[in-house]
Motif scaffolding. Structure first.
Motif, PDB file in Angstrom:
ATOM      1  N   ASP A  70      16.796   4.314  -5.624  1.00  0.00           N
ATOM      2  CA  ASP A  70      17.597   4.725  -4.468  1.00  0.00           C
ATOM      3  C   ASP A  70      16.735   4.830  -3.210  1.00  0.00           C
ATOM      4  OD1 ASP A  70      19.842   4.826  -6.038  1.00  0.00           O
ATOM      5  OD2 ASP A  70      19.811   7.011  -6.306  1.00  0.00           O
ATOM      6  N   THR A  71      15.530   5.361  -3.358  1.00  0.00           N
ATOM      7  CA  THR A  71      14.622   5.477  -2.211  1.00  0.00           C
ATOM      8  C   THR A  71      14.273   4.100  -1.656  1.00  0.00           C
ATOM      9  OG1 THR A  71      13.661   7.508  -3.113  1.00  0.00           O
ATOM     10  CG2 THR A  71      12.394   6.356  -1.429  1.00  0.00           C
ATOM     11  N   ALA A  72      13.999   3.155  -2.540  1.00  0.00           N
ATOM     12  CA  ALA A  72      13.654   1.797  -2.108  1.00  0.00           C
ATOM     13  C   ALA A  72      14.821   1.120  -1.393  1.00  0.00           C
ATOM     14  CB  ALA A  72      13.216   0.964  -3.302  1.00  0.00           C
ATOM     15  N   ASN A  73      16.026   1.374  -1.864  1.00  0.00           N
ATOM     16  CA  ASN A  73      17.191   0.741  -1.264  1.00  0.00           C
ATOM     17  C   ASN A  73      17.601   1.364   0.058  1.00  0.00           C
ATOM     18  OD1 ASN A  73      18.810  -1.461  -2.957  1.00  0.00           O
ATOM     19  ND2 ASN A  73      17.719  -0.121  -4.380  1.00  0.00           N
ATOM     20  N   ASN A  74      17.191   2.605   0.276  1.00  0.00           N
ATOM     21  CA  ASN A  74      17.573   3.313   1.494  1.00  0.00           C
ATOM     22  C   ASN A  74      16.481   3.357   2.556  1.00  0.00           C
ATOM     23  OD1 ASN A  74      20.143   3.955   0.479  1.00  0.00           O
ATOM     24  ND2 ASN A  74      19.337   5.750  -0.610  1.00  0.00           N
ATOM     25  N   HIS A 107       0.809  -1.214   0.000  1.00  0.00           N
ATOM     26  CA  HIS A 107       0.000   0.000   0.000  1.00  0.00           C
ATOM     27  C   HIS A 107       0.843   1.264   0.000  1.00  0.00           C
ATOM     28  CE1 HIS A 107      -3.792  -2.175   1.697  1.00  0.00           C
ATOM     29  NE2 HIS A 107      -3.529  -2.478   0.440  1.00  0.00           N
ATOM     30  N   ARG A 108       1.786   1.354   0.918  1.00  0.00           N
ATOM     31  CA  ARG A 108       2.571   2.576   1.007  1.00  0.00           C
ATOM     32  C   ARG A 108       3.540   2.691  -0.169  1.00  0.00           C
ATOM     33  NH1 ARG A 108       4.631   5.667   6.296  1.00  0.00           N
ATOM     34  NH2 ARG A 108       5.562   7.434   5.216  1.00  0.00           N
ATOM     35  N   GLY A 109       4.231   1.593  -0.492  1.00  0.00           N
ATOM     36  CA  GLY A 109       5.216   1.632  -1.563  1.00  0.00           C
ATOM     37  C   GLY A 109       4.620   1.911  -2.921  1.00  0.00           C
ATOM     38  N   LYS A 154       8.934  -5.616 -16.151  1.00  0.00           N
ATOM     39  CA  LYS A 154       9.727  -4.394 -16.108  1.00  0.00           C
ATOM     40  C   LYS A 154       8.909  -3.317 -15.408  1.00  0.00           C
ATOM     41  CE  LYS A 154      12.029  -3.248 -19.896  1.00  0.00           C
ATOM     42  NZ  LYS A 154      12.414  -2.632 -21.200  1.00  0.00           N
ATOM     43  N   ALA A 155       9.533  -2.613 -14.468  1.00  0.00           N
ATOM     44  CA  ALA A 155       8.845  -1.540 -13.749  1.00  0.00           C
ATOM     45  C   ALA A 155       9.839  -0.446 -13.391  1.00  0.00           C
ATOM     46  CB  ALA A 155       8.172  -2.079 -12.486  1.00  0.00           C
ATOM     47  N   VAL A 156       9.355   0.773 -13.301  1.00  0.00           N
ATOM     48  CA  VAL A 156      10.197   1.896 -12.894  1.00  0.00           C
ATOM     49  C   VAL A 156      10.517   1.769 -11.406  1.00  0.00           C
ATOM     50  CG1 VAL A 156      10.325   4.405 -12.667  1.00  0.00           C
ATOM     51  CG2 VAL A 156       9.204   3.381 -14.653  1.00  0.00           C
ATOM     52  N   GLY A 157      11.806   1.838 -11.071  1.00  0.00           N
ATOM     53  CA  GLY A 157      12.229   1.798  -9.681  1.00  0.00           C
ATOM     54  C   GLY A 157      12.624   0.442  -9.154  1.00  0.00           C
ATOM     55  N   SER A 158      12.366  -0.614  -9.917  1.00  0.00           N
ATOM     56  CA  SER A 158      12.654  -1.965  -9.422  1.00  0.00           C
ATOM     57  C   SER A 158      14.081  -2.410  -9.715  1.00  0.00           C
ATOM     58  CB  SER A 158      11.663  -2.969 -10.009  1.00  0.00           C
ATOM     59  OG  SER A 158      11.756  -2.995 -11.424  1.00  0.00           O
TER      60      SER A 158
END
Length: 252
Positions: free
Chosen positions: A90-94, A41-43, A168-172
């Motif tokens: 970068d946001t997902a990894n941090n 939900h949040r992601g 394929k997705a943006v940010g993955s």
């Protein structure tokens, strides 16, 4: 050029992870963007809304001279998508709460009759006129790979248990290569951007009937969303409908 934007939570979801917007510059230069987030939900909500906001902010800072040639528009569009990808990755990894998030992303840049479309995921762009409905984009999905290889039919694809798996997705991933399409719009062709909450429910014949009806653009957009809800509404539903060239740009 007229346009309408509508996003709906649907009938089964508790959060709307779709985002959609249209941005305009002087002289009728227009950017339409639509995204379907994933990763909880949040992601999912963060990924789609951030993608739309960031690419829109970049577009609104542009000088028209930077978009003069089609090569310039294509270069800007691809780089803008790559920037969004790096930001989300970068946001997902941090941030632990955003691990695994991503989003589909359709971005249509229109100047005059020229339209460039950047595409990642399984949201879609259609060109619709009296000749029919043409799907401009090609889904980055597991089912589409099976279709291309001849392993399944279109009828089997429509009910395949993995039909929502996207490849394929943006940010993955750290790097990504968007598909880029160039199309010419005319005075009879509508452009429809939508998430799979619509395309999985409303077939091309019904799309064409609604879009080419005598109703106004807002009513057509609402009818598309209402129909997807009537047919189950299991997913979020988002639509951007852009009228034929030559019409005055109006805000929704």
């Amino acid at each position: 050029m007229q346009f309408e934007v509508l996003t709906d939570i649907g009938r089964k979801r508790t959060v709307n992870e779709d985002s959609a917007a249209v941005y305009t510059l002087p002289d009728g230069v227009l950017l339409a963007v639509i995204a379907d987030g994933m990763g909880g939900h949040r992601g999912g909500d963060f990924a789609s809304s951030t993608a739309i906001q960031v690419i829109g902010e970049q577009f609104m800072k542009l000088d028209l001279s930077q978009l003069k040639e089609q090569e310039d528009r294509a270069e800007w569009l691809i780089e803008a998508v790559l920037h969004v990808n790096r930001l989300l990755y970068d946001t997902a990894n941090n941030n632990e709460e955003y691990k695994g998030m991503g989003t589909t992303l359709e971005a249509a840049l229109i100047q005059g009759r020229s339209c460039l479309v950047s595409h990642i995921g399984d949201s879609r762009v259609y060109a619709i006129n009296k000749e029919g409905v043409r799907q401009v984009t090609k889904d980055h999905s597991y089912v589409n790979i099976l279709l291309d290889s001849g392993e399944i039919s279109e009828e089997e694809a429509a009910v395949h248990p993995q039909r929502n798996w996207i490849m394929k997705a943006v940010g993955s991933e750290r790097t990504i290569e968007p598909d880029l399409y160039s199309i010419d719009l005319d005075e009879e062709t509508y452009l429809l951007l939508c998430t799979d909450g619509l395309s999985n429910k409303v077939d091309k014949q019904l799309m064409q009937e609604i879009v080419l009806s005598d109703a106004n653009l807002r009513d057509k957009t609402e009818e598309l969303v209402d129909l997807a809800n009537q047919m189950g509404g299991e997913d979020n539903i988002s639509v951007i409908l852009i009228g034929p060239t030559g019409m005055e740009v109006t805000q929704p």
